[in-house]
Design a protein around this motif. Structure first.
Motif, PDB file in Angstrom:
ATOM      1  N   ARG A   1       0.823  -1.206   0.000  1.00  0.00           N
ATOM      2  CA  ARG A   1       0.000   0.000   0.000  1.00  0.00           C
ATOM      3  C   ARG A   1       0.860   1.260   0.000  1.00  0.00           C
ATOM      4  O   ARG A   1       1.719   1.434   0.850  1.00  0.00           O
ATOM      5  N   ALA A   2       0.587   2.129  -0.992  1.00  0.00           N
ATOM      6  CA  ALA A   2       1.232   3.441  -1.078  1.00  0.00           C
ATOM      7  C   ALA A   2       0.496   4.246  -2.137  1.00  0.00           C
ATOM      8  O   ALA A   2       0.022   3.669  -3.127  1.00  0.00           O
ATOM      9  N   HIS A   3       0.437   5.546  -1.928  1.00  0.00           N
ATOM     10  CA  HIS A   3      -0.230   6.417  -2.894  1.00  0.00           C
ATOM     11  C   HIS A   3       0.401   6.268  -4.287  1.00  0.00           C
ATOM     12  O   HIS A   3      -0.294   6.273  -5.304  1.00  0.00           O
TER      13      HIS A   3
ATOM     14  N   ALA B   1       5.487   6.165   3.223  1.00  0.00           N
ATOM     15  CA  ALA B   1       5.574   5.616   1.856  1.00  0.00           C
ATOM     16  C   ALA B   1       6.727   6.257   1.097  1.00  0.00           C
ATOM     17  O   ALA B   1       6.606   6.676  -0.048  1.00  0.00           O
ATOM     18  N   SER B   2       7.862   6.324   1.772  1.00  0.00           N
ATOM     19  CA  SER B   2       9.050   6.917   1.154  1.00  0.00           C
ATOM     20  C   SER B   2       9.777   5.882   0.308  1.00  0.00           C
ATOM     21  O   SER B   2       9.831   4.701   0.654  1.00  0.00           O
ATOM     22  N   ALA B   3      10.350   6.356  -0.795  1.00  0.00           N
ATOM     23  CA  ALA B   3      11.120   5.447  -1.671  1.00  0.00           C
ATOM     24  C   ALA B   3      12.620   5.678  -1.504  1.00  0.00           C
ATOM     25  O   ALA B   3      13.411   5.311  -2.369  1.00  0.00           O
ATOM     26  N   MET B   4      13.003   6.279  -0.377  1.00  0.00           N
ATOM     27  CA  MET B   4      14.418   6.651  -0.194  1.00  0.00           C
ATOM     28  C   MET B   4      15.354   5.451  -0.190  1.00  0.00           C
ATOM     29  O   MET B   4      16.487   5.549  -0.663  1.00  0.00           O
ATOM     30  N   LEU B   5      14.931   4.314   0.358  1.00  0.00           N
ATOM     31  CA  LEU B   5      15.850   3.166   0.381  1.00  0.00           C
ATOM     32  C   LEU B   5      16.093   2.673  -1.048  1.00  0.00           C
ATOM     33  O   LEU B   5      17.229   2.397  -1.433  1.00  0.00           O
TER      34      LEU B   5
ATOM     35  N   PHE C   1       5.929   9.935  -3.609  1.00  0.00           N
ATOM     36  CA  PHE C   1       6.463   9.204  -2.460  1.00  0.00           C
ATOM     37  C   PHE C   1       6.726  10.196  -1.324  1.00  0.00           C
ATOM     38  O   PHE C   1       7.009  11.369  -1.568  1.00  0.00           O
ATOM     39  N   GLY C   2       6.666   9.708  -0.095  1.00  0.00           N
ATOM     40  CA  GLY C   2       6.882  10.584   1.053  1.00  0.00           C
ATOM     41  C   GLY C   2       8.362  10.765   1.364  1.00  0.00           C
ATOM     42  O   GLY C   2       9.227  10.203   0.689  1.00  0.00           O
TER      43      GLY C   2
END
Ligand code: FES
Length: 250
Positions: free
Chosen positions: A103-105, A172-176, A211-212
């Motif tokens: 789940r993520a926007h 919902a961050s995509a930083m990794l 993404f956050g």
């Protein structure tokens, strides 16, 4: 094993979606989680129903296609394991298992348990590559790379782009994911000419995809099936900050 499945069903992106209950009877404990879903789907089809839609490809922990949230955890409770490598012997007879999509926007549901992860491809297209002409492959010893750098690059390159990091993060961050792609190339000589440009372009694309931000929860590292370290995020932050500063003085 006899189990009860609570499965997210959603007919399409516009559908509201709902949880439905399915019995999973006579499941061999040595089969994989996806094989268990195959068995359940076979029964649904034989009964004239619509099978549960889910993503998969290699079923060997390589491609990053499988993407189930199992009992609230992306890829399930087992550390360093993709959904396709989860085995039913890890569950107990009589268990109820909740199965939902990532789940993520930025990962809209396409159908049931399948989400659209094309945002990741667009981030990579924004800068996750080497633009220079590299010619034919040179002898491996011709460009010495320090052992630490080689290992860090290899660790980052293990990212399979599954999106579990995003699904696990409260923001919902995509930083990794982005940091793994940036760090992989930043540790190699071939990645140096475009290093800052790459960080800038990929972070900007990530932001535009919805993404956050990273606020150091470290849930991404815990959920990553390849156990990629949040240390790569620190490198990305450094490269991004340098790139922003450099841009202002051009
Ligand atoms: S199906 Fe390829 S990693 Fe799971």
């Amino acid at each position: 094993m006899n189990l009860t499945l609570k499965v997210w069903r959603q007919n399409g992106p516009q559908d509201k979606g709902r949880i439905e209950t399915y019995p999973a009877a006579g499941i061999p404990e040595h089969c994989s989680f996806l094989e268990m879903l195959d068995i359940v789907n076979e029964k649904i089809i034989n009964d004239g129903g619509e099978p549960i839609h889910f993503d998969h490809d290699c079923r060997e922990g390589i491609c990053g296609m499988c993407s189930l949230t199992i009992n609230g955890v992306p890829h399930g409770q087992e550390r360093g394991t993709t959904t396709c490598q989860v085995h039913m012997r890890k569950f107990r007879d009589g268990d109820t298992i909740w199965i939902e999509p990532f789940r993520a926007h930025a990962f809209p549901v396409i159908r049931d348990l399948i989400v659209d992860r094309n945002a990741f491809d667009r981030i990579v297209a924004a800068g996750g590559y080497i633009d220079v002409r590299t010619g034919s492959a040179v002898d491996a010893n011709a460009i010495p790379i320090k052992k630490d750098d080689a290992e860090s690059a290899f660790d980052a390159a293990a990212c399979i782009g599954c999106g579990a990091c995003v699904a696990a993060c409260p923001n919902a961050s995509a930083m990794l994911f982005v940091s793994a792609k940036v760090s992989h190339l930043a540790h190699l000589p071939q990645g140096q000419p475009e290093r800052e440009k790459r960080a800038l372009a990929m972070v900007r694309q990530m932001d535009s995809e919805g993404f956050g931000n990273c606020t150091n929860h470290y849930e991404c590292e815990a959920a990553c099936p390849k156990e990629i370290s949040v240390d790569h995020i620190a490198l990305l932050n450094r490269d991004y900050s340098k790139a922003v500063l450099a841009e202002q003085f051009v």
